[in-house]
Design a protein around this motif. Sequence first.
Motif, PDB file in Angstrom:
ATOM      1  N   ILE A 132       0.850  -1.200   0.000  1.00  0.00           N
ATOM      2  CA  ILE A 132       0.000   0.000   0.000  1.00  0.00           C
ATOM      3  C   ILE A 132       0.889   1.255   0.000  1.00  0.00           C
ATOM      4  O   ILE A 132       2.114   1.143   0.065  1.00  0.00           O
ATOM      5  CB  ILE A 132      -0.948   0.039   1.223  1.00  0.00           C
ATOM      6  CG1 ILE A 132      -0.154  -0.095   2.524  1.00  0.00           C
ATOM      7  CG2 ILE A 132      -2.005  -1.057   1.129  1.00  0.00           C
ATOM      8  CD1 ILE A 132      -0.972   0.169   3.783  1.00  0.00           C
ATOM      9  N   TYR A 133       0.273   2.421  -0.010  1.00  0.00           N
ATOM     10  CA  TYR A 133       1.023   3.690  -0.051  1.00  0.00           C
ATOM     11  C   TYR A 133       2.138   3.622  -1.099  1.00  0.00           C
ATOM     12  O   TYR A 133       3.300   3.940  -0.807  1.00  0.00           O
ATOM     13  CB  TYR A 133       1.561   4.062   1.330  1.00  0.00           C
ATOM     14  CG  TYR A 133       0.467   4.439   2.305  1.00  0.00           C
ATOM     15  CD1 TYR A 133      -0.207   5.644   2.166  1.00  0.00           C
ATOM     16  CD2 TYR A 133       0.091   3.573   3.315  1.00  0.00           C
ATOM     17  CE1 TYR A 133      -1.235   5.981   3.028  1.00  0.00           C
ATOM     18  CE2 TYR A 133      -0.949   3.902   4.188  1.00  0.00           C
ATOM     19  CZ  TYR A 133      -1.604   5.119   4.040  1.00  0.00           C
ATOM     20  OH  TYR A 133      -2.628   5.450   4.886  1.00  0.00           O
ATOM     21  N   SER A 134       1.790   3.158  -2.290  1.00  0.00           N
ATOM     22  CA  SER A 134       2.738   3.093  -3.410  1.00  0.00           C
ATOM     23  C   SER A 134       4.047   2.420  -3.013  1.00  0.00           C
ATOM     24  O   SER A 134       5.124   2.915  -3.336  1.00  0.00           O
ATOM     25  CB  SER A 134       3.009   4.491  -3.968  1.00  0.00           C
ATOM     26  OG  SER A 134       1.795   5.135  -4.264  1.00  0.00           O
ATOM     27  N   ALA A 137       4.574   0.845   2.289  1.00  0.00           N
ATOM     28  CA  ALA A 137       4.143   0.048   3.450  1.00  0.00           C
ATOM     29  C   ALA A 137       3.376  -1.179   2.967  1.00  0.00           C
ATOM     30  O   ALA A 137       3.117  -1.342   1.767  1.00  0.00           O
ATOM     31  CB  ALA A 137       3.262   0.891   4.375  1.00  0.00           C
ATOM     32  N   PHE A 138       3.035  -2.039   3.930  1.00  0.00           N
ATOM     33  CA  PHE A 138       2.221  -3.219   3.636  1.00  0.00           C
ATOM     34  C   PHE A 138       1.024  -3.265   4.581  1.00  0.00           C
ATOM     35  O   PHE A 138       1.090  -2.767   5.705  1.00  0.00           O
ATOM     36  CB  PHE A 138       3.039  -4.501   3.822  1.00  0.00           C
ATOM     37  CG  PHE A 138       4.241  -4.568   2.929  1.00  0.00           C
ATOM     38  CD1 PHE A 138       4.107  -4.906   1.598  1.00  0.00           C
ATOM     39  CD2 PHE A 138       5.504  -4.279   3.426  1.00  0.00           C
ATOM     40  CE1 PHE A 138       5.209  -4.957   0.759  1.00  0.00           C
ATOM     41  CE2 PHE A 138       6.613  -4.321   2.599  1.00  0.00           C
ATOM     42  CZ  PHE A 138       6.474  -4.657   1.268  1.00  0.00           C
TER      43      PHE A 138
END
Lengths: 318, 245
Positions: A132-134, A137-138
């Motif tokens: 996520i967040y390009s 993060a995961f």
Amino acid sequence: MSILVFVEGDQGKIKNSSREAVTYASSIDQSSVVALALGSFEASELEQLGTNGANSVLHASSERLNEGIIQVYAEVLTKAMEECGAHTLVLAKSALGDAVAARTSILSNAGMASNVVALPDLSDGFSVMRSIYSGKAFAHVKLKGANRILILKKNTVELKTNGEPAQIVQFSPELNQEGFSTTITATERVSGEVLLPEADIVVSGGRGLKGPENWHLIEDLASALGAATGCSKPVSDMEWRPHHEHVGQTGIKVSPSLYIAIGISGAIQHLAGVNSSKVIVVINKDPDAPFFKSADYGIVGDAFEVVPKLTEAINASK
Amino acid sequence: MKILVCITHVPDTTSRIAFVNNNSEFDSNGVQYIIGPYEDYALARAVELKEELGGSITVLHVGGAEADPTIRKALAIGADDAIRVNAQPEDSYYVAQQIYAIAKDDSYDLILMGRESIDYNGGQVHGMVGALMNIPSISPVMQLNIENGVAKITREIEGGKELIEVPLPFVAGCQEPIAEWKIPNMRGIMSARSKPLQVVEPVDSDTMTSTLKFQLPPAKGSIKMIDADKVEELVALLKNEAKVL
Ligand SMILES: Cc1cc2nc3c(=O)[nH]c(=O)nc-3n(C[C@H](O)[C@H](O)[C@H](O)COP(=O)(O)OP(=O)(O)OC[C@H]3O[C@@H](n4cnc5c(N)ncnc54)[C@H](O)[C@@H]3O)c2cc1C
Ligand SMILES: Nc1ncnc2c1ncn2[C@@H]1O[C@H](COP(=O)(O)O)[C@@H](O)[C@H]1O
């Protein structure tokens, strides 16, 4: 209960990322993987999916499916899930796959996760890890409901190639006329090139290359490595390079084994597209370029001198 | 031409991403929020289409009151009015159901979204809304023109593009170079203050996913610098140490 894998072709060949998706599914359950191919393919190309872990291939060979009309494909995927009693659909991330899967999730009443980067955790229901967040993060996401759809990021599993050829089963779902109100009138695809999102090695150039006339430096290095070429956003904004090469937060997100960045400063928006690469090499004349902070190997130097030498050294080492 | 533009309210692209409460919540401390860059493209194209063809632009956001300044910015750029569905955007399915609830009664000719949100990166909501409404959904869209009720679209594919014709209405997930980002001018900012922003309560909907926890990627190890005159050393390291050649 089988796992269905939607596989895509490019110029008649099944994409590597789709083969990875087949291997991913067979790592969940090696006894029940059905690959789904739409449109014309040579039988030998489809049988080969068995080597990657498919137990059988469902082939909807209608020529009307040669073009990827999103609405039509979503209906066929939904029917294929019903046909083989699949509760899980797996596919590789792509411009077409993303769009088709989102529609399919509604038609098949499935929970969905895209940018999945690891095998599912089945210890308590069905959960996956997704980027996520390009890529910054995961998230660990639980998929609720009886059906689910997973879109995989490249390089999530090691491709399996030692299986037996798969059986092909013909599939002729009724095609709803409605979807064909969308027509694809022309397709422009640069032929022969290594596709950027599929590539195992990517060589990218930035504004430091000074102009499109110098791109032979990037292209020569890329061809020595069998790599795809990419660029930073200003480079595609100025039309030095086509848009589909633009890497980053607002462009293509790549996850190759090796990313080589030349004359790119390493703005956070560029990094967002490359931070899941395994190894990053940076060549920049400015020792303070931020990209060096995110790289594994670096050379401080003038691209116009370093890159031809590097191309030569790679050719010499073969 | 009645256009609906669905926008997100997301951390600025330069934000440092961190989590709090045992990695269960995003740390919004000190984070600047913006309209998602892809929706900024969608909105810019909507403004151009309105100039060309007339009509109106409504922006829609599913989220809490903290997004109101972001919605006002969209009004300053050129939207006529705004709707905020007052709910936390739990997952893409939930958001799609909320958008569907608004759009199904309001006969928009065009529903524009971004190719993906830059927080969740799902690339899902436009396809879901298209399926719920049973109209086409097309993404990622690089060019969009409308002639006599038919849209001519350029859609990006791997290594190229395809040209598509599709009748209105439909949903598009937009990306560059569909239009240039527009910066609000003083007049836009002034008039945005008095444009209607309607807050509506959500419809009942399930979610299909739930987030268990967040995690940051492992930190990069330290970099190895190689002398510009010794590029063969780099080749050897890539072969023998990194094992990527
Ligand atoms: C909302 C938003 C989204 C964005 N999305 C993206 C995105 O998706 N992708 C993206 O790339 N950018 C994106 N950007 C832009 C980003 O912020 C940077 O402006 C951009 O990445 C810079 O490109 P560059 O590194 O090529 O150019 P520059 O920043 O100008 O850097 C050029 C570099 O080349 C080096 N150089 C110069 N000459 C030489 C030489 N002879 N040899 C070696 N090195 C040399 C310089 O030292 C410098 O580091 C986005 C920006 C915004 C605001
Ligand atoms: N909370 C939201 N409110 C309004 N629109 C949204 C919301 N979330 C996503 N969208 C729209 O859906 C697009 C795709 O989002 P996603 O599926 O999350 O990648 C975005 O670019 C927006 O246009």
